[in-house]
Write an enzyme that holds these catalytic residues in place. Sequence first.
Site: not given
Ligand code: NVA
Ligand code: CP
Length: 311
Positions: A128, A226
Site C-alpha cells: 500500500h 492496522d
Molecule cells: N491491511 C488493510 C489496509 C486497509 C487500508 C487491508 O488490506 O484491508
Molecule cells: N487507508 C485506506 O487506504 O483507506 P480506504 O480503504 O478507506 O481507502
Amino acid sequence: MPRHLISIHDLTAAEVAGLFRLAADVKANRSKYENHMHRKTLGMIFEKSSTRTRVSFEAGMAQMGGQALFLSSRDIQLGRGEPISDTAQVLSRYIDGIMARTFAHQTVTDLAKYGTIPVINGLTDDLHPCQGLTDYFTLMEVFGGLDALRGRKLAYVGDGNNMAHSLMLGATKVGMDVAIASPKGYEVKERYAGLARQDAQAAGTKVILTNDPVEAVKDASAVYTDVWASMGQESEQQERVKAFKGFTVDSALMSHARKEAVFLHCLPAHRGEEVSAEVCDGPQSRIFDEAENRLHVQKAIMLWLMAGVEI
Ligand code: NVA
Ligand code: CP
C-alpha cells in the site's frame, strides 16, 4: 515507458524527498495547482472497498481541474474475465493514468506492463505505497522536517500485511529504523523483508523483525498498527483475534515508546482489537492528519506521474 508507483522500493530516497516537497507545496498552496490536470482523466479500478483512497484520489483530480472515473471491477468487463492486458491497452487509449486497488499484486504490475500510461498502486494484498508514503510525510510534519526523521524508529505492531511491507520499505528512504512485531505465523513476507534489509544496509538503517510488541515499541517515535484481518481475510477474523492476543496497541504498550511518540493507523480502525479507543482517540494519535495527507501526497504523485511536474 511512463513511470509508475507500484512499490516504495522503486523510488530513490531523493525522489521520496522530492515528492514530499511537492506534497507540502500542494498542501500549502492549493490554488497554485488548480489547472494542472486540465482535461486529464484518472481511471480508478477497485476490486475492494475504499473510503479514503477513492475519495482522496477523486477529490484530488477535481481540485486540479481533472476528473476521475470510478471503475468497480464488478461493473467493468475485467470482472467478467476480460484479460488485464486488454483492459490496460484499451484504457491507455482513453485516459491519462490508472489507479488500481486489487487482490493479487500481479494485477497492478500487469496493468503497468501492458498499458502505456502511469499506474498507481492503490493497495494490493502485498503493498500500500500511497499510504506508506503518506505516513512518513505525516511524521515529517510531526517532527519538523525530513532531517528530523533520521535515526528515529517506527514500530509496527500487528499483521505482517500490505501496510507492514510498505512501511518497512519506506523507512530506509527517510533514514528511519523500523521494527515489525507480529505473532508467529503472521510475519511479513520474506520477499519484502529481504528487499528492506538490502536497502537498509545501503542506507545505514535498521530493520528489526520480532514476535515481541514491547521490543518493537521500545524507544520508538511512532507506533503504527492496522487491522488483524485485511480485506479478503474476513473468514479468518475469529482465529486471528485469538492469534493476535497481546498485540493490541494500548496505553501500556505505548508507555514503552518515547514520550514524544505519536500513534498512526491507516484506517479503518477496529477500536478494542488492534488498538484501544484510548490510544486511537488520545493525545498521541495523528490518525486524521494522516488521513488528510493522503489527499496532498497523492496529488503530488499524480502531478509527478501524469502532469510532468518535476520532483
Ligand atoms: N491491511 C488493510 C489496509 C486497509 C487500508 C487491508 O488490506 O484491508
Ligand atoms: N487507508 C485506506 O487506504 O483507506 P480506504 O480503504 O478507506 O481507502
